[in-house]
Design a protein around this motif. Structure first.
Motif, PDB file in Angstrom:
ATOM      1  N   GLU A 313     -10.165  -4.945   6.868  1.00 48.92           N
ATOM      2  CA  GLU A 313      -9.179  -4.333   5.962  1.00 48.92           C
ATOM      3  C   GLU A 313      -9.802  -3.149   5.248  1.00 48.92           C
ATOM      4  O   GLU A 313     -10.790  -3.311   4.524  1.00 48.92           O
ATOM      5  CB  GLU A 313      -8.683  -5.355   4.928  1.00 48.92           C
ATOM      6  CG  GLU A 313      -7.470  -6.113   5.419  1.00 48.92           C
ATOM      7  CD  GLU A 313      -6.846  -7.027   4.360  1.00 48.92           C
ATOM      8  OE1 GLU A 313      -6.070  -7.895   4.768  1.00 48.92           O
ATOM      9  OE2 GLU A 313      -7.155  -6.884   3.167  1.00 48.92           O
ATOM     10  N   ILE A 314      -9.188  -1.958   5.420  1.00 43.78           N
ATOM     11  CA  ILE A 314      -9.748  -0.774   4.761  1.00 43.78           C
ATOM     12  C   ILE A 314      -9.121  -0.558   3.391  1.00 43.78           C
ATOM     13  O   ILE A 314      -9.542   0.287   2.624  1.00 43.78           O
ATOM     14  CB  ILE A 314      -9.570   0.491   5.632  1.00 43.78           C
ATOM     15  CG1 ILE A 314      -8.088   0.702   5.966  1.00 43.78           C
ATOM     16  CG2 ILE A 314     -10.435   0.430   6.878  1.00 43.78           C
ATOM     17  CD1 ILE A 314      -7.796   2.082   6.511  1.00 43.78           C
ATOM     18  N   MET A 315      -8.034  -1.267   3.115  1.00 45.75           N
ATOM     19  CA  MET A 315      -7.446  -1.227   1.768  1.00 45.75           C
ATOM     20  C   MET A 315      -6.851  -2.602   1.497  1.00 45.75           C
ATOM     21  O   MET A 315      -6.564  -3.348   2.427  1.00 45.75           O
ATOM     22  CB  MET A 315      -6.392  -0.113   1.654  1.00 45.75           C
ATOM     23  CG  MET A 315      -5.307  -0.222   2.660  1.00 45.75           C
ATOM     24  SD  MET A 315      -4.417   1.323   2.884  1.00 45.75           S
ATOM     25  CE  MET A 315      -3.894   1.106   4.572  1.00 45.75           C
ATOM     26  N   ARG A 316      -6.660  -2.911   0.227  1.00 46.49           N
ATOM     27  CA  ARG A 316      -6.153  -4.224  -0.143  1.00 46.49           C
ATOM     28  C   ARG A 316      -4.634  -4.166  -0.281  1.00 46.49           C
ATOM     29  O   ARG A 316      -4.098  -3.189  -0.813  1.00 46.49           O
ATOM     30  CB  ARG A 316      -6.742  -4.668  -1.494  1.00 46.49           C
ATOM     31  CG  ARG A 316      -8.248  -4.700  -1.536  1.00 46.49           C
ATOM     32  CD  ARG A 316      -8.839  -5.826  -0.700  1.00 46.49           C
ATOM     33  NE  ARG A 316      -8.379  -7.136  -1.155  1.00 46.49           N
ATOM     34  CZ  ARG A 316      -7.923  -8.089  -0.336  1.00 46.49           C
ATOM     35  NH1 ARG A 316      -7.831  -7.887   0.954  1.00 46.49           N
ATOM     36  NH2 ARG A 316      -7.531  -9.246  -0.830  1.00 46.49           N
ATOM     37  N   PRO A 317      -3.933  -5.201   0.182  1.00 45.48           N
ATOM     38  CA  PRO A 317      -2.468  -5.212   0.023  1.00 45.48           C
ATOM     39  C   PRO A 317      -2.051  -5.063  -1.445  1.00 45.48           C
ATOM     40  O   PRO A 317      -1.034  -4.433  -1.753  1.00 45.48           O
ATOM     41  CB  PRO A 317      -2.036  -6.567   0.582  1.00 45.48           C
ATOM     42  CG  PRO A 317      -3.278  -7.323   0.911  1.00 45.48           C
ATOM     43  CD  PRO A 317      -4.425  -6.374   0.922  1.00 45.48           C
ATOM     44  N   GLU A 318      -2.873  -5.605  -2.339  1.00 43.87           N
ATOM     45  CA  GLU A 318      -2.539  -5.519  -3.777  1.00 43.87           C
ATOM     46  C   GLU A 318      -2.491  -4.061  -4.240  1.00 43.87           C
ATOM     47  O   GLU A 318      -1.795  -3.728  -5.198  1.00 43.87           O
ATOM     48  CB  GLU A 318      -3.578  -6.253  -4.638  1.00 43.87           C
ATOM     49  CG  GLU A 318      -3.593  -7.760  -4.476  1.00 43.87           C
ATOM     50  CD  GLU A 318      -4.391  -8.223  -3.255  1.00 43.87           C
ATOM     51  OE1 GLU A 318      -5.017  -7.375  -2.577  1.00 43.87           O
ATOM     52  OE2 GLU A 318      -4.356  -9.426  -2.958  1.00 43.87           O
ATOM     53  N   SER A 319      -3.239  -3.170  -3.548  1.00 44.48           N
ATOM     54  CA  SER A 319      -3.283  -1.780  -4.017  1.00 44.48           C
ATOM     55  C   SER A 319      -1.937  -1.080  -3.821  1.00 44.48           C
ATOM     56  O   SER A 319      -1.676  -0.065  -4.449  1.00 44.48           O
ATOM     57  CB  SER A 319      -4.401  -0.998  -3.320  1.00 44.48           C
ATOM     58  OG  SER A 319      -4.119  -0.935  -1.938  1.00 44.48           O
ATOM     59  N   ILE A 320      -1.079  -1.624  -2.948  1.00 44.99           N
ATOM     60  CA  ILE A 320       0.273  -1.023  -2.846  1.00 44.99           C
ATOM     61  C   ILE A 320       1.325  -1.948  -3.463  1.00 44.99           C
ATOM     62  O   ILE A 320       2.523  -1.731  -3.342  1.00 44.99           O
ATOM     63  CB  ILE A 320       0.649  -0.654  -1.389  1.00 44.99           C
ATOM     64  CG1 ILE A 320       0.703  -1.892  -0.502  1.00 44.99           C
ATOM     65  CG2 ILE A 320      -0.290   0.382  -0.824  1.00 44.99           C
ATOM     66  CD1 ILE A 320       1.587  -1.682   0.705  1.00 44.99           C
TER      67      ILE A 320
END
Ligand code: KIV
Ligand code: ZN
Length: 513
Positions: A313-320
Motif C-alpha cells: 500500500e503506497i497510501m492509507r485508505p484513511e488518508s482519503i
C-alpha cells in the motif's frame, strides 16, 4: 526549498456536468458544491450561465450560498455571455469569470470562421470587459494544444495585457502526451509577455487516457493550477480526476515538491456523493476511489499487508476518508449514540435533520440486524438527495417466475388522489417500472439501471441507481432498501418525479385503473 503551492480548480459542476447523460439540478449542484468547499478546493466552476436558465439559477445558488472557495462561471468571449456570467456570480464572496476562445487553426476556420487578427481582438475585448466587472478573470485558449505555439503566445500575451489574472492551457481534445505537453508549457512560460504576473493553469481531457499524466507534467514544467473533475467526469472521456491528481501530488511529494490546500480525508465522501447525484457509478478498479483500490486479493499480498501494510500500500485508505467498516449501532442503540456516531463520521446536522435521520435509522434497524458506517452514510445521502415527490409510492407487489409472465401492481399517491396500476413485463423490474410509468402517464426510456450492495451480508442494504430519458434529457434516481425490488422502485420513482417536475406534469389518471 519551500514546497510549491498548487491550486485546484474544480470543474465537476461545469465540464463534469457535460458528461454524456449527466444532468444535475440546482439542488444537486449546491450539495456537491458544499462537499467541494469542505474538501477545500481553491475554485469551484459552478456552470455556464448563458447555456440555460437552469444553469444560470444553479450558478446563482452556489455563488450566493457557498463560502470559502472562489466561485467561477464560464462565458464565451462575448459581451452577452460575460454579462450573464457576472449576473449569476455577483453575490459570490470571490467571483471569477472564466472566458474562452479557440486558437487552433481548425477551430478558427471551421467553427469560429474568424481570422487570427479577429480572434486576438475578441480576446482583448472580452477580458477587458470582464475585468470591469470582477477582479479575477481567467482566459482559456480552447484547443491550445493543437494551436500554433507562437500564435498561442500572442493570444495569452493579449489576454494578460487586457487584465487576465489566470491563463489556462486546455488540451481540449486529449491529444497530447506528457513530454510534449511539458515542452509546450515551458515554451509558453518563456515566450508570453508578463507571464509571471499571472497564474498558469492546465486543463486536460482523457481521450487517450493521459489527462492526469499531462496535468502533472504541466505542473513539473511550471504551471501552478490544475483543472479537475471529481471521478474524472467531463466531456467525452472526461477531465483529469481530482482524486488522482491530488493523491499523486500528496503521495509523491518527494518527487513533485508540491502541496495543495485540500483536506484529502473528504475525497471519498465527495466522490460517493458525485457518483450518486450524477448517476455514474465508479468502476471497482478506479484509482483511489474504486472499491478495489485498497483491496488485497492474492494470498501473497494479504500475507505481506498483514506483516506491514507498506509492502503493498503506497497510501492509507484513511488518508482519503475511508473508514474500516465497523459494527456501530443496532436496534437497541439510542439517539445519543446515533448522534455521536454521526459526529465521528464528520456530519454536522441540525436538530431537525438528526431527528429525521434517527427515524430512518430506527426503520432500518427493524429490518437489518447490524448497522455499519456505510449504512449510515447511505441513509444520509438518501436524505440529502430526497426531492419533493409529487408521486409517492404507497405499495407495490410483484409476481414473477420462470413459467409465467412477470406482473407488477403499484399504488401511488399524488396531491390529487391515489392511482393504482398493474402491468406486465419481461421480468419483475420491467413490470414494476412499466406500472410506475403507466401511473404517471409518461413515455419514458430506461437508459441505465444498476444495483449494488452497500455492505456485505445477507441483510445488506441494496442501492439502486436508475437513469431515464425523455426528449433527450436524462434524469437520475437513487433508492436504498434491504429489499432490492423496493430500492429499484424508489430509484425509478425518484427519476420519474424529477422528469415530471421538469415538465410540470400532473397525474392525468387519478383513480383506480
Ligand atoms: O476543454 C476545454 O477546452 C474547456 C474550456 C472551456 C476550458 O473546457
Ligand atoms: Zn474541458
Amino acid at each position: 526549498m519551500a514546497d510549491k503551492r498548487i491550486y485546484i480548480f474544480d470543474t465537476t459542476l461545469r465540464d463534469g456536468e457535460q458528461t454524456p447523460g449527466v444532468s444535475l439540478g440546482a439542488d444537486d449542484k449546491l450539495e456537491i458544491a458544499r462537499a467541494l468547499a469542505k474538501l477545500k478546493v481553491d475554485v469551484i466552476e459552478a456552470g455556464f450561465p448563458v447555456a440555460s436558465p437552469g444553469d444560470f439559477a444553479a450558478v446563482r445558488k452556489v455563488a450566493t450560498q457557498i463560502k470559502g472557495p472562489v466561485i467561477a462561471a464560464l462565458a464565451r468571449a462575448s459581451r452577452n455571455d460575460i454579462h450573464e456570467a457576472y449576473e449569476a456570480l455577483k453575490y459570490a464572496e470571490q467571483p471569477l469569470i472564466h472566458t474562452f476562445l479557440a486558437t487552433s487553426d481548425i477551430h478558427m476556420e471551421y467553427k469560429l470562421k474568424m481570422t487570427r487578427a479577429q480572434v486576438l481582438s475578441h480576446i482583448s475585448e472580452a477580458v477587458r470587459y470582464a475585468r470591469t466587472l470582477v477582479d479575477e478573470v481567467e482566459f482559456s485558449a480552447e484547443d491550445a494544444s493543437r494551436s500554433n505555439w507562437d500564435f498561442l503566445c500572442m493570444a495569452y500575451s493579449q489576454a494578460i495585457a487586457a487584465g487576465a489574472t489566470v491563463i489556462n492551457v486546455p488540451d481540449t481534445v486529449g491529444y497530447m502526451v506528457p513530454e510534449e505537453f511539458a515542452k509546450l508549457i515551458v515554451y509558453l512560460r518563456e515566450n508570453i509577455t508578463d507571464v509571471d504576473s499571472v497564474r498558469m493553469s492546465v486543463h486536460c481531457h482523457d481521450d487517450l487516457g493521459m489527462a492526469v499524466a499531462n496535468s502533472l507534467a504541466g505542473i513539473g514544467a511550471g504551471a501552478l493550477q490544475i483543472e479537475t473533475a471529481m471521478n474524472g467526469l467531463g466531456e467525452r472521456a472526461g477531465n483529469a480526476a481530482l482524486e488522482e491528481v491530488v493523491m499523486a501530488l500528496a503521495t509523491r511529494k518527494d518527487y513533485f515538491g508540491c502541496v495543495t490546500g485540500l483536506d484529502t480525508q473528504q475525497i471519498y465522501r465527495t466522490s460517493r456523493l458525485v457518483s450518486t447525484l450524477s448517476g455514474i457509478l465508479t468502476p471497482p478498479n478506479k484509482a483511489i476511489v474504486g472499491d478495489n483500490a485498497f483491496a488485497h486479493e492474492s494470498g501473497i499480498h494479504q500475507h505481506g499487508v498483514l506483516n506491514n501494510v507498506e509492502t503493498y500500500e503506497i497510501m492509507r485508505p484513511e488518508s482519503i476518508g475511508i473508514k474500516k467498516s465497523r459494527l456501530v449501532l443496532g436496534k437497541h442503540s439510542g439517539r445519543h449514540a446515533f448522534e455521536e456516531r454521526l459526529q465521528e463520521l464528520g456530519y454536522q446536522c441540525s436538530e431537525e435533520r438528526i431527528h429525521e435521520l434517527f427515524m430512518k435509522f430506527k426503520e432500518l434497524a427493524d429490518r437489518k440486524k447490524t448497522i455499519f458506517d456505510e449504512d449510515l452514510e447511505a441513509l444520509i445521502t438518501e436524505k440529502t438527495t430526497e426531492i419533493y415527490e409529487k408521486f409517492r409510492l404507497l405499495s407495490h407487489q410483484v409476481i414473477s417466475g420462470n413459467e409465467a409472465m412477470a406482473t407488477a401492481t403499484v399504488r401511488i399517491e399524488t396531491d390529487h388522489g391515489i392511482i393504482e396500476k398493474a402491468c406486465a413485463g419481461s421480468g419483475p423490474l420491467d413490470a414494476l417500472f412499466n406500472a410506475i410509468a403507466a401511473s404517471m402517464n409518461q413515455d419514458i426510456v430506461l437508459k441505465d439501471f444498476q444495483l449494488k450492495a452497500v455492505t456485505s451480508g445477507e441483510d445488506a442494504l441494496g442501492e439502486a441507481l436508475v437513469r431515464v430519458e425523455r426528449d433527450g434529457r436524462i434524469y437520475s434516481g437513487r433508492g436504498i432498501s434491504t429489499d432490492i425490488i423496493e430500492s429499484s422502485a424508489k430509484a425509478y420513482l425518484q427519476a420519474v418525479n424529477k422528469l415530471c417536475a421538469a415538465s410540470g406534469t400532473v397525474a392525468a389518471n387519478v383513480g383506480v385503473n
